[in-house]
Structures are given as structure tokens and as C-alpha cells.
Design a protein around this motif. Structure first.
Motif, PDB file in Angstrom:
ATOM      1  N   ALA A 159      -4.872 -14.956 -24.026  1.00  0.00           N
ATOM      2  CA  ALA A 159      -4.333 -14.955 -22.667  1.00  0.00           C
ATOM      3  C   ALA A 159      -2.833 -15.195 -22.708  1.00  0.00           C
ATOM      4  N   GLN A 160      -2.135 -14.662 -21.725  1.00  0.00           N
ATOM      5  CA  GLN A 160      -0.691 -14.761 -21.656  1.00  0.00           C
ATOM      6  C   GLN A 160      -0.271 -15.683 -20.519  1.00  0.00           C
ATOM      7  N   PRO A 161       0.899 -16.372 -20.681  1.00  0.00           N
ATOM      8  CA  PRO A 161       1.363 -17.223 -19.590  1.00  0.00           C
ATOM      9  C   PRO A 161       1.646 -16.385 -18.350  1.00  0.00           C
ATOM     10  N   SER A 162       1.536 -17.025 -17.192  1.00  0.00           N
ATOM     11  CA  SER A 162       1.845 -16.320 -15.954  1.00  0.00           C
ATOM     12  C   SER A 162       3.055 -16.965 -15.305  1.00  0.00           C
ATOM     13  N   PRO A 163       3.944 -16.189 -14.646  1.00  0.00           N
ATOM     14  CA  PRO A 163       3.991 -14.745 -14.752  1.00  0.00           C
ATOM     15  C   PRO A 163       4.617 -14.319 -16.083  1.00  0.00           C
ATOM     16  N   PRO A 164       4.551 -13.061 -16.530  1.00  0.00           N
ATOM     17  CA  PRO A 164       3.868 -11.960 -15.855  1.00  0.00           C
ATOM     18  C   PRO A 164       2.374 -11.975 -16.129  1.00  0.00           C
ATOM     19  N   THR A 165       1.617 -11.250 -15.353  1.00  0.00           N
ATOM     20  CA  THR A 165       0.175 -11.162 -15.501  1.00  0.00           C
ATOM     21  C   THR A 165      -0.173  -9.970 -16.373  1.00  0.00           C
ATOM     22  N   THR A 166      -1.056 -10.190 -17.335  1.00  0.00           N
ATOM     23  CA  THR A 166      -1.513  -9.104 -18.186  1.00  0.00           C
ATOM     24  C   THR A 166      -2.886  -8.662 -17.717  1.00  0.00           C
ATOM     25  N   THR A 167      -3.035  -7.385 -17.476  1.00  0.00           N
ATOM     26  CA  THR A 167      -4.290  -6.846 -16.961  1.00  0.00           C
ATOM     27  C   THR A 167      -5.213  -6.462 -18.107  1.00  0.00           C
ATOM     28  N   ALA A 168      -6.447  -6.877 -18.012  1.00  0.00           N
ATOM     29  CA  ALA A 168      -7.428  -6.565 -19.048  1.00  0.00           C
ATOM     30  C   ALA A 168      -7.921  -5.139 -18.895  1.00  0.00           C
ATOM     31  N   PRO A 169      -8.383  -4.526 -19.973  1.00  0.00           N
ATOM     32  CA  PRO A 169      -8.967  -3.189 -19.879  1.00  0.00           C
ATOM     33  C   PRO A 169     -10.273  -3.249 -19.098  1.00  0.00           C
ATOM     34  N   PRO A 170     -10.808  -2.096 -18.684  1.00  0.00           N
ATOM     35  CA  PRO A 170     -12.046  -2.093 -17.902  1.00  0.00           C
ATOM     36  C   PRO A 170     -13.185  -2.792 -18.619  1.00  0.00           C
ATOM     37  N   ILE A 171     -13.990  -3.511 -17.840  1.00  0.00           N
ATOM     38  CA  ILE A 171     -15.132  -4.225 -18.371  1.00  0.00           C
ATOM     39  C   ILE A 171     -16.358  -3.805 -17.592  1.00  0.00           C
ATOM     40  N   GLU A 172     -17.477  -3.603 -18.266  1.00  0.00           N
ATOM     41  CA  GLU A 172     -18.720  -3.291 -17.584  1.00  0.00           C
ATOM     42  C   GLU A 172     -19.778  -4.302 -17.990  1.00  0.00           C
ATOM     43  N   VAL A 173     -20.562  -4.765 -17.039  1.00  0.00           N
ATOM     44  CA  VAL A 173     -21.566  -5.783 -17.282  1.00  0.00           C
ATOM     45  C   VAL A 173     -22.893  -5.308 -16.729  1.00  0.00           C
ATOM     46  N   ASP A 191      -7.111 -11.930 -16.265  1.00  0.00           N
ATOM     47  CA  ASP A 191      -7.442 -10.832 -15.348  1.00  0.00           C
ATOM     48  C   ASP A 191      -8.566  -9.995 -15.941  1.00  0.00           C
ATOM     49  N   LEU A 192      -9.687  -9.995 -15.257  1.00  0.00           N
ATOM     50  CA  LEU A 192     -10.846  -9.233 -15.718  1.00  0.00           C
ATOM     51  C   LEU A 192     -11.004  -8.025 -14.816  1.00  0.00           C
ATOM     52  N   LYS A 193     -10.685  -6.858 -15.323  1.00  0.00           N
ATOM     53  CA  LYS A 193     -10.771  -5.633 -14.542  1.00  0.00           C
ATOM     54  C   LYS A 193     -12.096  -4.942 -14.817  1.00  0.00           C
ATOM     55  N   LEU A 194     -12.943  -4.934 -13.822  1.00  0.00           N
ATOM     56  CA  LEU A 194     -14.248  -4.306 -13.969  1.00  0.00           C
ATOM     57  C   LEU A 194     -14.161  -2.871 -13.474  1.00  0.00           C
ATOM     58  N   LYS A 195     -14.506  -1.950 -14.320  1.00  0.00           N
ATOM     59  CA  LYS A 195     -14.318  -0.527 -14.043  1.00  0.00           C
ATOM     60  C   LYS A 195     -15.022  -0.121 -12.748  1.00  0.00           C
ATOM     61  N   GLY A 196     -14.240   0.441 -11.870  1.00  0.00           N
ATOM     62  CA  GLY A 196     -14.775   0.931 -10.617  1.00  0.00           C
ATOM     63  C   GLY A 196     -15.097  -0.155  -9.611  1.00  0.00           C
ATOM     64  N   THR A 205     -10.508  -6.166  -9.716  1.00  0.00           N
ATOM     65  CA  THR A 205     -10.024  -7.130 -10.703  1.00  0.00           C
ATOM     66  C   THR A 205     -10.404  -8.548 -10.281  1.00  0.00           C
ATOM     67  N   LEU A 206     -10.909  -9.285 -11.232  1.00  0.00           N
ATOM     68  CA  LEU A 206     -11.269 -10.684 -11.028  1.00  0.00           C
ATOM     69  C   LEU A 206     -10.242 -11.533 -11.770  1.00  0.00           C
ATOM     70  N   THR A 207      -9.520 -12.364 -11.048  1.00  0.00           N
ATOM     71  CA  THR A 207      -8.451 -13.162 -11.643  1.00  0.00           C
ATOM     72  C   THR A 207      -8.822 -14.634 -11.676  1.00  0.00           C
ATOM     73  N   LEU A 208      -8.716 -15.214 -12.849  1.00  0.00           N
ATOM     74  CA  LEU A 208      -8.860 -16.656 -13.024  1.00  0.00           C
ATOM     75  C   LEU A 208      -7.593 -17.195 -13.662  1.00  0.00           C
ATOM     76  N   LYS A 209      -7.392 -18.504 -13.546  1.00  0.00           N
ATOM     77  CA  LYS A 209      -6.256 -19.158 -14.185  1.00  0.00           C
ATOM     78  C   LYS A 209      -6.779 -20.197 -15.170  1.00  0.00           C
ATOM     79  N   VAL A 210      -6.010 -20.379 -16.223  1.00  0.00           N
ATOM     80  CA  VAL A 210      -6.356 -21.326 -17.278  1.00  0.00           C
ATOM     81  C   VAL A 210      -5.123 -22.177 -17.578  1.00  0.00           C
ATOM     82  N   ARG A 211      -5.337 -23.478 -17.689  1.00  0.00           N
ATOM     83  CA  ARG A 211      -4.228 -24.352 -18.079  1.00  0.00           C
ATOM     84  C   ARG A 211      -4.783 -25.580 -18.788  1.00  0.00           C
ATOM     85  N   ARG A 212      -3.935 -26.235 -19.523  1.00  0.00           N
ATOM     86  CA  ARG A 212      -4.329 -27.522 -20.090  1.00  0.00           C
ATOM     87  C   ARG A 212      -4.381 -28.527 -18.943  1.00  0.00           C
ATOM     88  N   ARG A 213      -5.407 -29.311 -18.907  1.00  0.00           N
ATOM     89  CA  ARG A 213      -5.576 -30.231 -17.782  1.00  0.00           C
ATOM     90  C   ARG A 213      -4.450 -31.259 -17.758  1.00  0.00           C
TER      91      ARG A 213
END
Length: 774
Positions: A48-62, A414-419, A422-430
Motif C-alpha cells: 500500500a502507498q501513503p495517501s495522497p496520492p491514492t493508488t488504484t488497484a487493478p480489477p478484482i472479482e469475487v 483502493d479495491l476496484k471491483l470490475k464492473g 471502487t471500495l476504499t479503505l484506509k490503513v495507519r499505525r494506531r
């Protein structure tokens, strides 16, 4: 960002889930997805990359699934085993951490690291989120020996604790527990063996309040709201990059104003507080604009400072008899140490004119007035509009208006689900370690100091300048920067109110207090005096040498914590002077526990089944010296201390040096009909030899301050005084003859036993009478 999930084709769910658990499945919501599956791509751990900037993930299918992952439970506490116990009122981790209702379904998971990794590889989206979050904060964790703890509760961020080491589970039989603790129940322990060189890492996963340009945390796809996939994950706010910027100052002002108008943490006094006898005026009409003044009868808002002094040298900036008048003439801002410069800047920015700092407002050294000012601490901190706790500093040379460390995040996931979107979550050290708030938190060196412990309990409201965020605390609640609106934590400072209604709560405060360090051992009782006065006002109890007179017998049940488990030697040590009577916890230096007499929380069921029945009575006490005369049953016993070399000891190993060079075993015999019993010595002991006609000859006593631990076996006499009984075991004090009060035939405490068979006290040779303990 690299690929996050393996694309699945016709995969059947396993016991780990490997899919989603929604009432409305993705297949039902988006029927076209199941027909648009490509062959699986090799999975790689994302970074994962620091924000900003936001890095978009490739399409994901579940693929959809109705099975719940038995590793992460889809990060939904309601699907996981409940933490805490409603029947015994044993609170969950979430109730201790946040201000949540007692019936909140919280969970604490301890999955094996390899199981979570395999589940993520197998297609569980939520396990993969956890795996990715850990890699963002601590890359390479998968290749280390680790322990995972996942903390789940509705409405708050997911917290994942990463510890380095292993878990060991041990079982103690009923007999072993009876011998060791006096509890007639089997005990199971799960011990974490940690890597001492690698501190644990707490990672927070949350949904951002502000949507991202690519669709945010809940950008809906055609007919499906993606936020429902993580609806159990709470929201969080971004933390300002600097502790002294406008956003941080607004945070402080908003919290203080809310408390003043809504909480009533000052009690019934709605007037402005009367200024202490000396304060620093930071808007003075002098060229320096800073001046030490001695107001009389003036009411105004002021801020108090709570901080670590650090080492004291001739260059330490303070007020003494020689420079008092020059401080009153004016103080040059540029001459102030960095910490005090930042505090003055902050006080001015908050629009308050007066500041109280102990080293400047109390005259130090010879000719000073510490002895008259220290008892006023309760009023000084209690009346302050706000206390600033310099948690990010260890001395006067450390600043508090600092830039945040960007290595702690936040990072965008950033979790980009194809079609679908995008589902965005944030992660940080508490910002702070989980499961430490209910014992006062761990904010650095300020959390280790005894004087600061008292200052925090007495303050109406405190703002902590920690390295990662600000924390506001009043006697109503606490709030960290980064919390979502409406999310608040419990207030540790309310323990002073809890201790006013529960003696158990007071004993727990003493346990915490004795974990705190103090520079001068003679200050141990003064550093708790104002807290005891506050409780005395609320309860009518009478403070007496670190305990309350009305609860004296119950307060005798403390014991030294044996941190040197393999040496079996007491970890506490004698103080350099006689600052308290030996029956008081204040007579030793080191950590103590009241585990044997606590009757609340998870000890409640045991005490309901097998209560502790007190028999010892207090007949007389001397307030000046602390000597007490107790009436109860007693026996004369003999102590045999065996000392053996510790086979694991090595001068080259810091760990074994701390454990000690020898193993000590203290056995006591009181009757030929009963086996010897063990006891916990308060401090290292020794036997006194000398004139056999003297009452102390042959007695076991506390080894004086500065005397090395004995290296050869010894025997000595003692008096065993019954305090209380259980059904099978009893609680008793072990006393040795006093070396200070020879003529008065007094005794001094040397230890506590919880393993004496209760039938011993029914034998003919047991005596009853007054015993004087000094």
C-alpha cells in the motif's frame, strides 16, 4: 498497486469462507459477473502507498459465498465468539477501550499467521485486507515468527496487533493453584513469549469519512452498495500533520468548550478558578511578555503543565531562591528550554494568559517552598482550565509541537471491483497501543512517572501531546484525534471517582501507581497524597500511610510481584530510608499486586463460591509513626531458605542477568502435622544472628537497603499472623522481629502467604492476642 486478489473460477467455498457473506449475494445483485471470469492470475502481496496520492488497484472479482470465514469472520464481530462475559460482568476489550454499551458484541480473534495468509491466498477478501494492511505498516511480516490479534466491534475501526514471538499455553491443576494462589480451581494460562527486541505493532483499518475521487468507501455499483462489504468496519478521520497547526488547536478548543458547557467536570463550582500563589503570565506588560507573578485573590483561566523533568543539572531551567526576583521581573522567551517555548506558544494560541509549571512556580532547592506547595497539587491541577501533558517529550529539551511521522500512514487501500466500482479503505499505525487505555495508556515516559499519575487523576481535563496524535481526556470521556464524530473512549481519570465508591477500584489504582517510577523514594507517599485527599472528601475515609483506616485489614493483602519467575526471588527492594511502616506497600520499591484479595470483575465468581472471611482486627494505630496493633490468631514458624545456582544464568545475557544468579525457595513450617508451605517475600530476606538473649536473634528480617542478596542457605524464625480464611487455604502475614523497636517487642512485615492449610488454625498451639507491627 499490485494485484490484490486471485480471480476465482468455479471455486467451492472451504471452511475458511473464501468469499463473501452477505444476505444479498453478489451473484444475485450482479448476475453478469459470474459469466465474466478469467483464469486465475498469480497472487502477489500488495504494497500500500501513503495517501495522497491514492493508488488504484487493478480489477478484482469475487465469487459469492454463504460461508463465514473461520479465520477473520469477515471482520464482523457479530459472527465471531463474543469477548468478555455478560454473566460475570467481565467487560470486553471494546468496553474497556471505548465508551460502548455493556451488551456490545465485540470479538478478539487470535488466528495463526499462516492460516490467515492461506485464507487470503484462497480468496477471502477480508483476510486479504488484513494481510495487505500489515504489509503497508510492517513489510515482510509474513517471513517472521508472529502472533496476530484481531479486535472487532461495531462502529469502530478494525485493529490488528502484530506481535513477534510465540504463544505457549500451560495448565495448572487445582492442587497447584491452591498451593500458589490459594484458589481451589484449575487455572489455564496462555503466555506470549515475545521477542524483546521487536515491539508489537498495532494497525488500524477504517473507512474514510471523505469520499475519494474514484468513488470513496461506498461508491455503489449498478444495483449494489460496495460499502456493505465492509459495513462492520468503523470510520476514521485524518490526523493533522502537525501537533501545533490550526486543526490541532481547534481540536483542543472544541473539546474543552464541550466539556465546560456539557460535562461539569469541575463539580458544582461554576466560577472562574482562583489562580495559584504563583503563575507565569504569558501576556505580561513587560518587554519579554513573560513574567512570574504572585497574584492574590485573582480569578482567571490558567493551564497547568504535566511533563518529565529529565535529569537535573546546574543548567536546568528552574526557579530557586537566588533567581526568584529576576523571574518576577521578566522571563526571556529565547532562554526558555524548547519544551517550555512550545507550551507558552500553545497557551497563547489557545487564548489563555496564565500558565503553571512546577519547576518555575515552586521555589526549588534550599530555601524553597516545595513542602508547602506539594500538598496544594490537588487544587492546582483540579482547578486548571486544562492540563497539557507533554507525552512526546522526555525532558525540557524535547518539543511537543511536532510534525507527524509519515511512515505511520495513513495509506489508501483502493479495491476496484470490475464492473462494480471502487471500495476504499484506509490503513495507519494506531495512535496508541490497544488494551492499555484502561490502565492509563502507554504514551511514553510520562506514563511511567508517579507524580504525573497523580497530576492526571486530579486534572479536570487534560490534552496529551503524543508522538502520533493529540488525546483529550476529562472526567466524562476521552477523544483521540482520528476518531470519527461520536466515537469516544473511556476516561482513565474517572478512576478517582470509581475509587470513591469501590475499595477494589482503589486497590487497582495502587497497583498501577506502584508501576510508576519516582526519582526520590521519599516522594512516594507525597505523590499520592492529593489523590487520597480527594477520595477522602468523597467517602469520609481517613488516609493512613498509603491506605484508608476504615479498610486497613483488607489493605494488608498486597504482595510483591515476582518478576524473576525462575529465581523465585522478590523483585521489590527496600527503600534507602524508612519512609513508611513495613505493613504498608509504601515501604518497598517495586511492583505489587492485590490479586489475592480483589473481589470484582473476573475474580467475582471465585469469591462468590469461596469468599475470603477476614478475622484480623485492628485495635490501635499511631498516626505519627504508622505503628498498628492487631488482634488475631498467630503461630511461631520456622523459615528455611534454600539457594541454588541458576543453571541458565549467564553474564553475557541481559535476560538471565535480570533473572538472577541464584534460585531461592522459602519454606515455612508451623506444625509437624502439616507440610511446609511457600510464601512470597516482600523483599530479599536474611536471618539475624547475635546475642541469643535479644528478641530479634535468629529472626528472619528484610535485607537492609544496599545489602547484597544472600548466597548461602539460611534459617530463621517468624510469626505467622492470620488475616483471613477461605474454605481450604488462608491468607496470613509473615512477620520478623523489628530491629528498630527492640524494647517494644514489635514486629515487621516480611511477606504474605496464601497457601497455609486452613486446618492449621484449629490446632491447640495457636495463640490469640495483640501483635504490634511497625
Amino acid at each position: 498497486m499490485k494485484k490484490l486478489f486471485r480471480k476465482l473460477k468455479d471455486k467451492k467455498p472451504t471452511g475458511n469462507d473464501q468469499g463473501l457473506s452477505e444476505t444479498t449475494s453478489l451473484r444475485e445483485a450482479l448476475p453478469s459477473i459470474a459469466q465474466d471470469i478469467t483464469p486465475p492470475a498469480p497472487i502477489q502481496t500488495p504494497v500500500a502507498q501513503p495517501s495522497p496520492p491514492t493508488t488504484t488497484a487493478p480489477p478484482i472479482e469475487v465469487l459469492p459465498s454463504s460461508n463465514i470465514c473461520q479465520i477473520c469472520f469477515h471482520l464482523d464481530a457479530t459472527h465471531a465468539p463474543r469477548d468478555g462475559n455478560l454473566n460475570t460482568k467481565d467487560p470486553s476489550w471494546a468496553e474497556l477501550e471505548y465508551n460502548l454499551p455493556p451488551d456490545t458484541h465485540a470479538a478478539k480473534l487470535v488466528p495463526k499467521s499462516e492460516d490467515l495468509i492461506n485464507s487470503a491466498n484462497g480468496g477471502c477478501m477480508h483476510c486479504f485486507i488484513v494481510r495487505t494492511a500489515l504489509n503497508a505498516i510492517h513489510p515482510g511480516w509474513e517471513n517472521e515468527k508472529t502472533i496476530l490479534h484481531i479486535f472487532l466491534a461495531p462502529g469502530v475501526p478494525v485493529v490488528v496487533r502484530l506481535e513477534f514471538g510465540s504463544l505457549i499455553t500451560t495448565h495448572m491443576s487445582r492442587e497447584e493453584a491452591l498451593q500458589t494462589y490459594g484458589f481451589d480451581v484449575p487455572v489455564k494460562f496462555t503466555v506470549t513469549v515475545r521477542d524483546a527486541e521487536k515491539p508489537s505493532v498495532d494497525v488500524e483499518i477504517y473507512r474514510p469519512l471523505s469520499p475519494s475521487p474514484s468513488g470513496g468507501s461506498g461508491a455503489p455499483g449498478p444495483g449494489f452498495d460496495l460499502s456493505s462489504l465492509v459495513r462492520h468496519v468503523g470510520f476514521g478521520e485524518e490526523i493533522p500533520q502537525c501537533a501545533g497547526n490550526e486543526d490541532s488547536l481547534n481540536f483542543i478548543n472544541q473539546r474543552v468548550n464541550e466539556c465546560i458547557t456539557s460535562h461539569g467536570c469541575e463539580g458544582n463550582n461554576k466560577l472562574l478558578p482562583q489562580l495559584p500563589s504563583r503563575v507565569i503570565w504569558v501576556q505580561a506588560h513587560t518587554p519579554s511578555r513573560i513574567q512570574l507573578v504572585e497574584p492574590t485573590g485573582i480569578r482567571a483561566k490558567y493551564i497547568a503543565l504535566s511533563y518529565c523533568w529529565g535529569s537535573v543539572s546546574p543548567d536546568t531551567y528552574l526557579t530557586d531562591a537566588r533567581n526568584l526576583e529576576s523571574r518576577k521581573a521578566g522571563i526571556n522567551y529565547d532562554e526558555l528550554p524548547p519544551l517550555l517555548q512550545d507550551v507558552v506558544t500553545c497557551v497563547r494560541a489557545l487564548g489563555i494568559e496564565y500558565l503553571w509549571v512546577d519547576r518555575l512556580c515552586i521555589v526549588q532547592g534550599d530555601g524553597g517552598d516545595f513542602s508547602t506547595q506539594a500538598p496544594k497539587m490537588g487544587d492546582i491541577y483540579g482547578n486548571a482550565t486544562l492540563t497539557i501533558a507533554a507525552a512526546s517529550g522526555e525532558s525540557e529539551n524535547d518539543r511537543i509541537l511536532l510534525e507527524r511521522d509519515t511512515k505511520a500512514g495513513p495509506f489508501s487501500l483502493d479495491l476496484k471491483l470490475k464492473g462494480m466500482g471502487t471500495l476504499t479503505l484506509k490503513v495507519r499505525r494506531r495512535t496508541h497501543n490497544i488494551e492499555t487505555e484502561y490502565v492509563g495508556g502507554d504514551y511514553g515516559r510520562v506514563s511511567t512517572r508517579a507524580w504525573i499519575w497523580q497530576e492526571r487523576l486530579l486534572s479536570s481535563r487534560t490534552v496529551f501531546f503524543t508522538p502520533r496524535a493529540l488525546k483529550f481526556e476529562c472526567h466524562h470521556h476521552s477523544v483521540w484525534q482520528g476518531y470519527a464524530p461520536g466515537v469516544v473512549g473511556n476516561s482513565w481519570s474517572t478512576h478517582v471517582e470509581l475509587a470513591s465508591s469501590s475499595h477494589n477500584a482503589w486497590l487497582r489504582l495502587l497497583i498501577e501507581f506502584m508501576k510508576r517510577n519516582i526519582t526520590n523514594a521519599s516522594d512516594r507517599l507525597p505523590a499520592i497524597e492529593s489523590v487520597m485527599k480527594r477520595i477522602a472528601v468523597n467517602t469520609g475515609w481517613s488516609p493512613f500511610w498509603g491506605v484508608f483506616e476504615e479498610k486497613l485489614v483488607e489493605s494488608l493483602g498486597w504482595s510483591a510481584i515476582d518478576l524473576k519467575t525462575s529465581s523465585r526471588q522478590a523483585s521489590c527492594r527496600m527503600n534507602p530510608g524508612h519512609y513508611a511502616p513495613t505493613w504498608s506497600w509504601a515501604s518497598v520499591d517495586g511492583e505489587i499486586t492485590y490479586i489475592h484479595v480483589l473481589t470484582d470483575q473476573h475474580y467475582a465468581p471465585l469469591h462468590q463460591v469461596d469468599p475470603l472471611m477476614y478475622e484480623l482486627q485492628c485495635r490501635d494505630l499511631d498516626r505519627a509513626t504508622g505503628a498498628i496493633t492487631m488482634v488475631g490468631s498467630y503461630l511461631i514458624g520456622g523459615i528455611r531458605c534454600t539457594i541454588e545456582p541458576n543453571a541458565s544464568y549467564s553474564e553475557e545475557s541481559e535476560m538471565t542477568r535480570e533473572v538472577g544468579k541464584y534460585r531461592y525457595t522459602h519454606n515455612v513450617r508451623v506444625s509437624g502435622q502439616h507440610p511446609d508451605f511457600l510464601f512470597n517475600p516482600d523483599v530479599p530476606l536474611m536471618s539475624v544472628e547475635g546475642d541469643p538473649n535479644q528478641p530479634y536473634s535468629g529472626s528472619a528480617v528484610r535485607a537492609p537497603y544496599g545489602v547484597d542478596d544472600p548466597t548461602e542457605k539460611w534459617t530463621g524464625n517468624c510469626l505467622v499472623l492470620l488475616v483471613a480464611r477461605r474454605s481450604k487455604r488462608s491468607l496470613a502475614l509473615l512477620l520478623g522481629a523489628s530491629l528498630r523497636d527492640i524494647d517494644g517487642a514489635a514486629w515487621e512485615r516480611i511477606g504474605l502467604s496464601t497457601s497455609i492449610d486452613v486446618s492449621v488454625w484449629d490446632e491447640e498451639h495457636v495463640k490469640t492476642g495483640p501483635i504490634r507491627v511497625v
